[in-house]
Design a protein around this motif. Structure first.
Motif, PDB file in Angstrom:
ATOM      1  N   THR A  69       0.807  -1.222   0.000  1.00  0.00           N
ATOM      2  CA  THR A  69       0.000   0.000   0.000  1.00  0.00           C
ATOM      3  C   THR A  69       0.838   1.269   0.000  1.00  0.00           C
ATOM      4  N   VAL A  70       2.146   1.160  -0.234  1.00  0.00           N
ATOM      5  CA  VAL A  70       2.999   2.347  -0.206  1.00  0.00           C
ATOM      6  C   VAL A  70       2.759   3.175  -1.465  1.00  0.00           C
ATOM      7  N   THR A  71       2.316   4.416  -1.276  1.00  0.00           N
ATOM      8  CA  THR A  71       2.053   5.315  -2.413  1.00  0.00           C
ATOM      9  C   THR A  71       2.805   6.635  -2.292  1.00  0.00           C
ATOM     10  N   LYS A  72       3.435   6.876  -1.131  1.00  0.00           N
ATOM     11  CA  LYS A  72       4.134   8.147  -0.936  1.00  0.00           C
ATOM     12  C   LYS A  72       5.502   7.896  -0.311  1.00  0.00           C
ATOM     13  N   LEU A  73       6.453   8.762  -0.681  1.00  0.00           N
ATOM     14  CA  LEU A  73       7.785   8.733  -0.086  1.00  0.00           C
ATOM     15  C   LEU A  73       8.213  10.165   0.205  1.00  0.00           C
TER      16      LEU A  73
ATOM     17  N   ALA B  12      11.636  16.780  -0.692  1.00  0.00           N
ATOM     18  CA  ALA B  12      10.454  16.719  -1.551  1.00  0.00           C
ATOM     19  C   ALA B  12       9.582  15.548  -1.112  1.00  0.00           C
ATOM     20  N   LEU B  13       8.344  15.594  -1.525  1.00  0.00           N
ATOM     21  CA  LEU B  13       7.387  14.519  -1.271  1.00  0.00           C
ATOM     22  C   LEU B  13       6.968  13.919  -2.602  1.00  0.00           C
ATOM     23  N   TYR B  14       7.081  12.591  -2.722  1.00  0.00           N
ATOM     24  CA  TYR B  14       6.664  11.907  -3.946  1.00  0.00           C
ATOM     25  C   TYR B  14       5.342  11.185  -3.704  1.00  0.00           C
ATOM     26  N   THR B  15       4.427  11.322  -4.674  1.00  0.00           N
ATOM     27  CA  THR B  15       3.151  10.620  -4.630  1.00  0.00           C
ATOM     28  C   THR B  15       2.983   9.819  -5.917  1.00  0.00           C
ATOM     29  N   ALA B  16       2.716   8.535  -5.777  1.00  0.00           N
ATOM     30  CA  ALA B  16       2.560   7.668  -6.944  1.00  0.00           C
ATOM     31  C   ALA B  16       1.298   8.030  -7.718  1.00  0.00           C
ATOM     32  N   PRO B  17       1.283   7.730  -9.033  1.00  0.00           N
ATOM     33  CA  PRO B  17       0.061   7.942  -9.800  1.00  0.00           C
ATOM     34  C   PRO B  17      -1.097   7.155  -9.190  1.00  0.00           C
TER      35      PRO B  17
ATOM     36  N   ILE C 235       8.694   6.464   4.429  1.00  0.00           N
ATOM     37  CA  ILE C 235       7.263   6.509   4.159  1.00  0.00           C
ATOM     38  C   ILE C 235       6.693   7.579   5.084  1.00  0.00           C
ATOM     39  N   PRO C 236       6.085   8.631   4.541  1.00  0.00           N
ATOM     40  CA  PRO C 236       5.690   9.762   5.388  1.00  0.00           C
ATOM     41  C   PRO C 236       4.635   9.378   6.411  1.00  0.00           C
ATOM     42  N   GLU C 237       4.771   9.977   7.566  1.00  0.00           N
ATOM     43  CA  GLU C 237       3.759   9.812   8.593  1.00  0.00           C
ATOM     44  C   GLU C 237       2.575  10.705   8.240  1.00  0.00           C
ATOM     45  N   GLU C 238       1.396  10.149   8.237  1.00  0.00           N
ATOM     46  CA  GLU C 238       0.215  10.904   7.850  1.00  0.00           C
ATOM     47  C   GLU C 238      -0.092  11.974   8.898  1.00  0.00           C
ATOM     48  N   ASN C 239      -0.623  13.085   8.410  1.00  0.00           N
ATOM     49  CA  ASN C 239      -1.137  14.169   9.255  1.00  0.00           C
ATOM     50  C   ASN C 239      -0.061  14.915  10.029  1.00  0.00           C
TER      51      ASN C 239
END
Length: 553
Positions: free
Chosen positions: A91-95, A148-153, A188-192
């Protein structure tokens, strides 16, 4: 920012297209990269190709003991992880990614950056090295943090990621410089999570303050971040900010103070004032009436391009049967420590006989302790005798002792307490306002002799009202109970007294007093202000000085 402790991982050798891969099981501090600060030599890193040249350098680093130096070579040059990172979580979609970099070259467009090579769960691939991750020529010569923050398509998950530290100048003639990398971070970024800048507020020119960055968790708890922050100012001609977050106000205007920590950003719009800066936006109504809102639902106004003091227009406030006024919104937050304001406007009153009509500008003052007051003294009103001509009105406001002014809001009023007055006078005419201005007053104080019971402060002179008007604040000195005194205004032409005004009263608290000399104009005149114990009717009258005199030019 150097991470404390190392990443806990399990290395699993997989044969996938001949590549070694790192299977991520757990990362104690969030960083997925082993040896991110090169404490263990170059373990976990290798050259991009046979021609690449990378060096463990313990002579130049952001955090001890060393950095990774990517030297210049003629071909594409980079360092890379010894093995790509494989995610078992589907479920990893962001880095989030960051690093500290030092670039030597300040002239060429060599590509100096961290790059991610990403493989998705469907086998497709993508590279990521946006502008905010690159080191540019104008950043040469010092360590810079990039993040920077990466978000998958949408619909894709990240399966594999490789990290490259690039110093690439293929086809760029004359480039032969090295680049240093330190504190490489991938997580993997911590949400919020979010950051905020605190400690900033409006400033006066030459004032300084310290920006404080807080990193908040989802539950509202936070920690103050002291390392790994990059600060910037969008307009260094207004304010500068150094690497530690110290902000210096250098010129009037607005600038955005920005803080970047990892992939998180926070901004604060800083306003810098000076004593001659008008706090009223659109006070001359040059293009529209923006910024002025009605006091109530019945208030009515117009922008009048035929009746004005200064072109191209004024604000015409119509008469209504209810209180009619327009106020400025939003109203400004002021720098800390403001105690005095000067307000002025040009006004035109039509009616010349309704004595109960209130035609004036009013200040609503908000103090630092949450209390408020209003200021519109009688000599600030447009009176019946002022009707039929443009009149300049001004006033000085002084905050009560121990209070400072946090905000000020301006109201322009045209209404009558009673529409039908005594003697059958009816008030039903408009009023016009122009060149509305409020400034932070620079208040020189007099009185070095602490034995005198009063002080004279806040002198203002106005030569634009058909004569000369002077305003001062007379206060009992701290520790004094005040008492009976006479405030003297002497109009001087050189050493000659041309006119004299005396105002007698029992002064037990600060009082703002005005002396007006009609029929005199010109810069050759000055006004001397005294506080005496008595006064007779002679221009040569003298008394005992109860305050240090003030001369206003």
């Amino acid at each position: 920012m150097k991470k404390k402790g190392y990443v806990f991982i399990i290395l699993v050798i997989l044969v996938l297209s001949g590549l070694l891969m790192t299977l991520i099981v757990n990362a104690e501090d969030g960083n997925l990269i082993a040896n991110p600060s090169f404490d263990e030599g170059l373990d976990g890193w290798k050259p991009f190709s046979e021609t690449s040249s990378i060096v463990w350098d313990n002579t130049k680093y952001y955090s001890a003991p060393a950095s990774l130096k990517v030297e210049y070579v003629d071909e594409r040059n980079a360092a890379q992880l010894s093995a790509p990172i494989v995610f078992t979580d589907e479920t990893v979609t962001k880095l989030e990614v960051s690093y500290q970099g030092f670039r030597e070259d300040a002239e060429t467009n060599a590509l100096v950056t961290l790059q991610l090579a990403i493989t998705f769960n469907d086998g497709t691939k993508e590279t990521f090295y946006p502008a905010e991750l690159r080191l540019y020529p104008n950043e040469a010569g010092e360590w810079k943090q990039k993040s920077a923050l990466y978000t998958a398509p949408e619909g894709k998950n990240i399966s594999v990621v490789q990290v490259y530290l690039i110093n690439n100048a293929v086809n760029i003639e004359g480039y032969n410089k090295s680049v240093w990398f330190d504190d490489v971070y991938l997580a993997i970024p911590e949400e919020n999570k979010r950051i905020e800048i605190s400690g900033l507020e409006p400033l006066m020119v030459e004032q300084t303050t310290q920006a404080i960055v807080k990193c908040f968790d989802a539950d509202g708890s936070y920690e103050i971040i002291e390392e790994g922050i990059t600060f910037s100012s969008s307009n260094p001609e207004v304010a500068t900010v150094d690497v530690s977050g110290c902000v210096v106000a250098v010129g009037v205007g607005k600038t955005i103070i920005r803080a970047q920590y990892k992939q998180y950003y926070a901004e604060y719009e800083l306003i810098v004032y000076d004593y001659d800066v008008n706090l009223v936006q659109n006070g001359s109504f040059e293009e529209n009436l923006d910024g002025w809102v009605p006091f109530n639902a019945t208030s009515q106004k117009e922008r009048d391009t035929e009746m004005y003091y200064s072109a191209p227009a004024s604000m015409k406030i119509l008469y209504t049967t209810e209180t009619n006024s327009f106020k400025q919104e939003p109203y400004p937050e002021l720098p800390a420590g403001v105690t005095h304001l000067k307000a002025e406007y040009k006004g035109y009153r039509v009616n010349n006989n309704a004595t109960r009509a209130i035609v004036t500008m009013q200040l609503k003052i908000f103090f630092d302790d949450g209390t408020t007051t209003t200021h519109y003294p009688a000599d600030f009103w447009l009176l019946p005798d002022d009707a039929g001509k443009w009149v300049h009105k001004s006033t000085l406001y002084a905050a009560p002792e121990g209070k400072t002014i946090k905000h000020v809001q301006v109201f322009l009023l045209n209404y009558s307490r009673n529409a039908q007055e005594q003697q059958g006078v009816v008030y039903n005419t408009p009023a016009y306002f122009d060149d509305v201005k409020v400034t932070i007053a620079n208040v020189p104080t007099s009185g070095d002799d602490e034995t005198k019971p009063f002080t004279i402060n806040n002198p203002i002179i106005d030569r634009e009202s058909g004569g000369i008007s002077v305003q001062v604040t007379v206060s009992p000195r701290a520790g004094s109970n005040g008492g009976e005194a006479v405030v003297i205004f002497k109009l001087m032409d050189g050493n000659t007294v041309k006119s004299l005004i005396g105002i007698k009263g029992n002064i037990k608290e600060a009082k703002t007093l005005t002396g007006q000399f009609f029929g005199h104009s010109g810069d050759q005149y000055s006004v001397k202000v005294y506080v005496w114990d008595k006064l007779d009717n002679s221009l040569d009258s003298t008394g005992v000085n109860l305050a240090e005199p003030v001369e206003i030019n």
